[in-house]
Scaffold this active site. Sequence first.
Site, PDB file in Angstrom:
ATOM      1  N   GLY A 145       0.812  -1.224   0.000  1.00 20.59           N
ATOM      2  CA  GLY A 145       0.000   0.000   0.000  1.00 20.59           C
ATOM      3  C   GLY A 145       0.836   1.260   0.000  1.00 20.59           C
ATOM      4  N   GLY A 171      12.713  14.255  -2.521  1.00 25.26           N
ATOM      5  CA  GLY A 171      11.951  14.758  -3.645  1.00 25.26           C
ATOM      6  C   GLY A 171      11.757  13.781  -4.779  1.00 25.26           C
ATOM      7  CG  PHE A 204      18.271  15.367  -5.338  1.00 20.43           C
ATOM      8  CD1 PHE A 204      17.986  16.330  -4.400  1.00 20.43           C
ATOM      9  CD2 PHE A 204      17.860  14.066  -5.076  1.00 20.43           C
ATOM     10  CE1 PHE A 204      17.318  16.021  -3.223  1.00 20.43           C
ATOM     11  CE2 PHE A 204      17.193  13.738  -3.901  1.00 20.43           C
ATOM     12  CZ  PHE A 204      16.915  14.712  -2.976  1.00 20.43           C
ATOM     13  CD  GLN A 215      20.983   4.586  -4.048  1.00 19.64           C
ATOM     14  OE1 GLN A 215      19.863   4.945  -3.749  1.00 19.64           O
ATOM     15  NE2 GLN A 215      21.574   4.979  -5.158  1.00 19.64           N
ATOM     16  CG  HIS A 221      21.197   7.809   1.375  1.00 21.59           C
ATOM     17  ND1 HIS A 221      21.808   8.907   1.939  1.00 21.59           N
ATOM     18  CD2 HIS A 221      20.229   8.296   0.559  1.00 21.59           C
ATOM     19  CE1 HIS A 221      21.218  10.009   1.485  1.00 21.59           C
ATOM     20  NE2 HIS A 221      20.258   9.669   0.649  1.00 21.59           N
ATOM     21  CG  LEU A 266      17.241   9.406   4.199  1.00 21.13           C
ATOM     22  CD1 LEU A 266      18.474   8.926   3.454  1.00 21.13           C
ATOM     23  CD2 LEU A 266      16.011   9.265   3.321  1.00 21.13           C
ATOM     24  CD  GLU A 304      21.230  12.679  -3.591  1.00 21.16           C
ATOM     25  OE1 GLU A 304      21.247  11.478  -3.258  1.00 21.16           O
ATOM     26  OE2 GLU A 304      21.269  13.058  -4.770  1.00 21.16           O
ATOM     27  NE  ARG A 318      20.594   9.093  -2.988  1.00 21.31           N
ATOM     28  CZ  ARG A 318      19.283   8.914  -2.860  1.00 21.31           C
ATOM     29  NH1 ARG A 318      18.752   7.723  -3.055  1.00 21.31           N
ATOM     30  NH2 ARG A 318      18.505   9.923  -2.530  1.00 21.31           N
ATOM     31  CG  HIS A 356      18.568   4.810   0.693  1.00 16.35           C
ATOM     32  ND1 HIS A 356      17.735   5.238   1.704  1.00 16.35           N
ATOM     33  CD2 HIS A 356      18.213   5.520  -0.405  1.00 16.35           C
ATOM     34  CE1 HIS A 356      16.916   6.171   1.227  1.00 16.35           C
ATOM     35  NE2 HIS A 356      17.168   6.351  -0.046  1.00 16.35           N
ATOM     36  NE  ARG A 383      16.456   4.833  -5.747  1.00 19.79           N
ATOM     37  CZ  ARG A 383      16.396   5.898  -4.953  1.00 19.79           C
ATOM     38  NH1 ARG A 383      16.200   7.103  -5.468  1.00 19.79           N
ATOM     39  NH2 ARG A 383      16.557   5.787  -3.655  1.00 19.79           N
ATOM     40  CB  SER A 435      13.203   5.749  -5.532  1.00 25.74           C
ATOM     41  OG  SER A 435      13.016   6.682  -4.507  1.00 25.74           O
ATOM     42  CG  LEU A 436       9.655   9.583  -3.896  1.00 26.07           C
ATOM     43  CD1 LEU A 436       9.286  10.931  -3.299  1.00 26.07           C
ATOM     44  CD2 LEU A 436       8.983   8.482  -3.114  1.00 26.07           C
TER      45      LEU A 436
END
Lengths: 565, 241
Positions: A11, A47, A117, A230, A232, A242, A245, A276, A341, A376, A381-382
Site C-alpha cells: 500500500g 523529492g 540533487f 544502494q 545512501h 536517513l 540528499e 550516491r 538504502h 539509482r 525512486s518516487l
Amino acid sequence: MITHDILVVGGGLAGLSAALTADPHLSLAIISRVHPLRSHSVAAQGGINAALGNSQEGRDDNWEKHAFDTIKGSDYLADQAAAELMCREAVPTIYEMEHLGVPFSRSPVGLIAQRPFGGAGFPRTCFAADRTGLVIAHTLYEQAIKRQVKVYDEALVTKLVVENGRCVGVVIYDLATGQVLPMRARAVIFATGGYGRVYLRTTNAYINHGSGIGIAYRAGVALKDMEFVQFHPTSIYPKNILITEGARGEGGYLVNNKGYRFMADYAPSAMELAPRDIVARSIQTEVDKGRGFEDEYVHLDLRHLGQKKIDKRLPSVREICLKFGGIDPVETPIPIQPAQHYSMGGIDVDVRCVSSLAGFYAAGECACVSVHGANRLGGNSLLDTVVFGKIAGQEASNFVNGLELKDGNEKFLLDEAVAEKAKVDTWLSRSGGKMAHHLLNDLKVVMSEKAGIFRTKKELAEALEAIREIRDDYGRAFISGQCLRYSQAIVNLVEFGYMVDLTEVITLGALLREETRGSHYRLDFPKRDDAGWLKHTLVSLKDGKPEVAYRDVQITKYQPQERKY
Amino acid sequence: MKYTFRILRFDPGVDQSPCFQDFIYETEEKKSLLEALMDIRNDQDCSLSFRYSCREAVCGSCAMVINGQFDLACRTMMESLGTSLIVLEPLPNLEIQKDLIVDMEPFWRALFAVEPYLFPGETSPENGHRIEDREMEKIDQFVNCIMCGCCYSACPVVARDERYLGPAALAKLYRFVKDPRDERGYKRWSRVNTEAGAWGCDTVFKCNEVCPRKVRPADGIEGLRRKLIWGKVKSLFKRVR
C-alpha cells in the site's frame, strides 16, 4: 473464498498508484502488511525528479537530459528505452500529482520549486520541504479513500498461488485473527518494496524485509541485477535514519576530521552532489583511512545554511537530529555514515511491468525494469513508483479484461493455504531451535561484513557459504508460545525464508560479476568491463537451486562512456 | 541502567480483563522505547504485541501512552524519561485489539467522513497552479500530520461523545478548505457545522499538546469555526439584500 479481479500487494506509492489507475469497473483490493500510511514510502524525504525547468538555472532542462543523467548515473546498466519512458512521463506525472493535491514547495514566482540533487545536470527535484514521500503517499491514499478502494491491511502475503503456469491468487497471514487464508485473483500486482533489513545498517523501516521479492522468486520468476545494492551516503550515526540528499542539495558540506571537504578528491566538479555510489564510497574510504570520527562517521555540515533555511527546507532533518542524534544541525555538524538504502535489483519485469508469470506484475522498488541500473539517482525512486505503478495497474486491467479467464480452482487455493499453515504449526510445535530474531541477526552480520560497499571474491564466497548454513538453521526454526494473533515471530519466520533466498541471489550475482559498476564495487576488479559485463544478471530458481543467466542491456542512443563527476 | 517496563496486556477473547505485566530490561545503550520493546518481545515474551514500521516518527504506527504522556515509542529515548519505571498503555478512546494495539477504525471513519481529498476546479492549469509560498505555508503544519491518532485519543470530547469527528479529521478538512487549489464549496464542507463537527471542540487544546509532529489541530478547528461564522454572516447579508 475472498475473490477479486486484481490484488495489489503493498500500500505504498507503487501499490496505491497501481490501484488508482486500474480499471474502476474491475474488483480490486490492496493487501498490505501495515496500514497504507505506515508504508515505507512515507519516509522518502528529498523529492521527485521531473524536468519541469521551473528554476532559473533549470530553464534548459528537458526529459532527454533527465534520461541521460539517469543512464549515466546507472553506470550504463539501465535499459535506455525504459529510462526514457520514465523521464518522459515524469513531467505530466508531477502535474497530475499537483492536481491531486500534493502540496509541493513553491518557487518565488509560485511555480513548483526544484532543488539540485546528486548526479543531475539541473535543479530537477520537486519537493515538499523534506517530507515529499509523506505528502505524496497521503495524497494518493486520500484518492484511494475517494475511490473507496478496498484495503485488507495487516495481512502478510506468504505465497503466490500458481495454477497451470498462471498466477491465481495469494495466501495471506491475517495478523488480527491469526488465520492463514487464500485470496483469489485473476491478476496480482506486487508493490512490496525493498529488502533493506537484510543489512545491519539500513535507512529502511523495520518492515522492509523484502519477502515480496523472495515470494516471486519461489514462484519461478527471475530476479534481476540483485547484486546492485544502494548505500545512501548520509544516514545519521548511530541510528542510521536517513538524512536526505536534499541537505546537500540545499548546500550542505561533507567534512572529514581535518575539516576538509574531501569530495574535492573524489568528484572535483560535482563535489557533494556526485551520485550516491560515489559519495558513499568516498565517505567509507575517509573513515577507513582514519580521517573520520571514532572510526565510524564523517560530518555533514549545514551550519552555514542558517536556521531560517534549515527550518524552511529541512525541518524533518532538524527534528531527526534533535530527537535521534541529540544534536542541533543549526549549531553542530551531523555525524553521518553510509547505510543500505535501496535495491536497484528486483523482480524481473519489462517496461510494462509484465513478468514471466502470466497474471503477475510488479512495480516500484521490488521490481527491476530496469531504470536505475547499477546505481539509482536520488529523486528517481518516487518517480519510478508512481510511473510504473500506473503502468502495472493498466497492464493488469488489460490482462483481466482481455482474456476469458477462469478463476483459480478453489480447492487448489485452499490446499496451498493449508500447506502454509502447516509450516507455521511446525514452528509452533517445536520446543527448541533457532528463534527468528537470532537467525535474522546472523544473516545481517554476514551481509554487512561480506557483501557491503566494498566486495572481494573471497568474502563473497564466504558469505554464500554462510548463507547456506543459515538456511539449514532456518530448518530448525521455532517459536516459543502458542500465540497466533499479531505474532511478529510468525511474520519474521515467514519472511526469513525469503530473505535467505534474496541474500543468496545478491551474493551469487556479486560473486560472479567480476567488474566494478555503480554500487557494485569489487576491490579485486576495480574497473568497469563493458565488453564482458554490459548485461543484466538474471537468477531464477530451478530444481531448488539458483540458475544464472544474462541479458544484454538495451541501448538506444547513449553509448557507454567513462563516468566522471 | 535497569528499567522496569509495566505494560498493559490484554487479549480479548482470552483474558478476562486487561492487566499490567512487569518486564525487567537492562541496557547500557542509548535506546528508543521501540527498540527496548522489540528486545523485550524477542528475549522475554514473543506474544507481546505492538505496532511499528519506520522507527523515525513519520509512519504513525507506534503511538501509545508512555508514563501518562501520548507519544510515539520510536522517538522517545529511554533516558529522556528520567525514571526507571516505564508504564506503557494503549491509546485510549479506541478498543484494544491486543496489548498495545488498538482498533483504529473509528479514527479512520471520522477521517473518511470529512471527504479528505482535494476537490479540484473544473479545469486545471496545464503547467500547475501558480501559488505563492505563503499560501502553501498556511497548510504547512497540517500536511505534517502522520495520522498516528495521539490527538484523537487524548481528546476529552471524543472520550465522551463517539459522534465527534475529533481533531485529526477536522484539521485535515481545514487543510483542504485552506488549499488554494480546492473548490469544494461552502455548502459541501459546512456539514461540520454541528456539535459532532467543528463546534464539538472544548478548546482545551489537548490535541496541540500531544501532537508528536508539532501540528496544532485546534488551529484548524478554530479556522473552520471562523469560516463557518463568516459563511453565516454572508448568507444573512444576502437575505437582507
